[in-house]
Write an enzyme that holds these catalytic residues in place. Sequence first.
Site, mmCIF file in Angstrom:
data_model
loop_
_atom_site.group_PDB
_atom_site.id
_atom_site.type_symbol
_atom_site.label_atom_id
_atom_site.label_comp_id
_atom_site.label_asym_id
_atom_site.label_seq_id
_atom_site.Cartn_x
_atom_site.Cartn_y
_atom_site.Cartn_z
ATOM 1 N N SER A 496 32.872 49.553 42.871
ATOM 2 C CA SER A 496 32.876 49.490 44.326
ATOM 3 C C SER A 496 34.253 49.914 44.835
ATOM 4 O O SER A 496 34.670 51.034 44.583
ATOM 5 C CB SER A 496 32.480 48.085 44.797
ATOM 6 O OG SER A 496 32.123 48.102 46.150
ATOM 7 N N HIS A 609 23.617 48.165 43.848
ATOM 8 C CA HIS A 609 25.069 47.987 43.784
ATOM 9 C C HIS A 609 25.465 46.827 42.870
ATOM 10 O O HIS A 609 26.603 46.753 42.423
ATOM 11 C CB HIS A 609 25.602 47.750 45.204
ATOM 12 C CG HIS A 609 27.075 47.954 45.364
ATOM 13 N ND1 HIS A 609 27.680 49.185 45.211
ATOM 14 C CD2 HIS A 609 28.069 47.087 45.669
ATOM 15 C CE1 HIS A 609 28.974 49.071 45.417
ATOM 16 N NE2 HIS A 609 29.246 47.812 45.694
#
Length: 637
Positions: A496, A609
Amino acid sequence: MKKLDIKDLGKFRLLGGLDVYKNKTAFTVAEISLEKDDYFSKIYLYDGRKVKPFTSGPKDSNPKFSPDGKLIAFTSKRDKESKEAELYLIPTTGGEARLLRKFKFGISDYEFSPDGKQLVVIAPVEIERRKKKDEDVHLIKEIPFWFNGIGWIYGKRSHIFLVNLESGRKRKLTKGKLNVQTLKWSSSGDKIYFIAEENKEKEPMISDLFVLDLKSRKIEKLTESKWRISDFVVLDETTFILRMSTLERGIPTNTHIYLFNAETKEIKKLTAELDRSAYNSLNCDVRGKSRNPLIYKDGWVYYIATDGPRANLFRVNLEGKIERVIGGDRSVETFGIGSYLVFIAQDATTPTELYVFRDGKERKVSDFNGWIKEYKLSKPEHFKVKASDGVEIDAWIMKPLDFKEGKKYPAILEIHGGPKTAYGYSFMHEFHVLTAKGFVVIFSNPRGSDGYGEEFADIREHYGERDYQDLMEVVDEALKRFDFIDEERIGVTGGSYGGFMTNWIVGHTKRFKAAVTQRSISNWVSFFGTTDIGYFFAPDQIGKDPWSNLDGYWEKSPLKYAPNVETPLLIIHSIEDYRCWLPEALQFYTALKYLGKEVELALFPGENHDLSRSGKPKHRVKRLELIAGWMERWLKG
C-alpha cells in the site's frame, strides 16, 4: 526448537469479536485452513473460570449478549447454498441456535433493544435499481462505484431495520442516500441514535450524528456536517461522547474523544492532553476481526489509543484527566467491561489471547496459540534514530535465527502501509518467516506514521521527501550499529503506502539489491480516477486534483522515475484490489519491461487490498513464498 515456516500460517488462531455480560465473555476464534483454503470460526464463552467452545461454527462470529444476559445473538453463514448473511439467537445456557433473519447483502452491525424484545440491524440495501435480473451491464450514476473487499457498491446504502425477536419480522426504518455506519438505542427504547454519511460522493470524509424517533419516524441531524464521527456514547438526550476527527489536518488529523452538546453544538476535546489516535493502528498479519469499543462507565470513557509502537487501553473522565489502564509493549485489540475488564491482546512474539484484568491484577485465561512456545522466534530489538532534522524515529531490528557472531547477513527493510499506521509490538508472521530464512529484518515508523502526534503524521503534499529521508537514515543507522548486516545485500518491501514507497525508493536510489512492491501506487493520476478512495484521498494527500495540480501529481508518481530503476523488482498485486487498483501494477510493470529493467509481475485472482491479512490461505502462502524467493534469489543467490 522449531523455526516458524510459511505454512505454519495454518496454526494461528485469531481471536476477536468480544462482548461481555457481567462475568461472562463471548468472543470469536477463527482458524486458517490451508487444506480447505478457507477460514472457519466459532464462538467461545469464558464464564469467569474457564474458556469453552459455545457454538459449532463453521462461520459464526460477532456475538452480542441480550440486556438480561439470557441470549446471545451472532452472525453466521451456515446455509452453504445461500449468499445471504444470517442472524442467529442462542440461549446463554446453550442449546440449538435459532435462525432469526437473513439479509441479502450482509450485516454491518446490530444492537439489542433495552427491553431485549427487538434487534436493530444495519444492513446494505439497493436504493435504486442497479440492473435487471438477467442483465450483465453496469449502469453507474455515482462515485464511489466499488469498494475494496466488497465489490460493486453503487446504488447501495446501509440502512436500519427493526427485527422482532419472536417472529423475525423486519421493518425498514431509514431510507434514501443516508449510509448508516453505527447506532445506539436510547435508554428508554423510544429513540435510536446513529452515525451516517449523507453524501459520500460530495463529502466522502464527513459523517454526522442523527436521532430517529421510533414513534414519529422523524429523523433529526444533531451535528453540522463538519466532522468525521466514528462512534459515540449517549449520556442523555443532549449530551454525547463522540469519537471523531475534526479534519483540521485532513486525513492525518488524529481521532479524539469529545464531549458534545447537541443543543449548543459545543464540543470539548477530552483527550487534549494525549495527541494520539483513539484506535489501534498497529500492523499485524494474524489478527482477528474486532470491534473498537467506546465504553462509558462510572464517569470514565474507556478507549484504545495508539501510543508510538503500542496500542494500549486508556480512560478519560469528563474533565479531561487521562489514565493508562492496560499498558505494556503490546497491542490491545479489543476489550469489554462487565463484572471485571476483559481484553484481547498480542505482542511481537505472542499471538492473540484473552486476558482478564481484575482487582488490579492481570491474567491470561486462554491458550489458543500456545503452540508458538515450541518455536524459536527472533525478538525485535528497538533502537532510536535521530533524523537529520533532529526528530527521533523508532526503529527495530530482528536478527536471523541462525545468527552467529562475526558473520554477515542479508537484510530486508520492511515499510508499513497507511501511511498513518505504525509498526510496533504486534505479531508479524511475515517478519518471523524472513528471520527463520536467514534474513535480518529492519522496520521503523518514519514521518507519516501514526502514534507520534499529528505533526509527525502529516506528510500531505510531501510524499517521498521527509518520509523517504527517514527510511534511508534508519538504514544508515542500522548499518552503523549492527556490523552483521551486509550493506551490499539489502532488500526492501512494503504494501500500500509501503508499496508506493518501495516504488519511490527504487526510482531514487540504487542501494537496494532487491525489491518487492505490493498493492502499490505508481501513478497518482490513475489512482485518483480508478480507486474507491482516490477521488478524496489523493487531493488530501497530494494537493488539489489532477486538473489543478497535474505537475504535482506526476512529480509524486513513482512511474515518472521508472527510467532510473536499477533494482530487480517483483510486483505483487491483487486483481480485485479496488483500494490501489490493478492499473497501478500493470503500468509500472509495462514501463519497466519496456525500458529493459529486471522486473516480474505476480497477480492474485479473486483477492483484494487485504491479501496479506485476509486473503485465501493458499494465496497468502504463495505471496510469502514469492517474497522470500525473490529476496533469496537476489540477496543470497
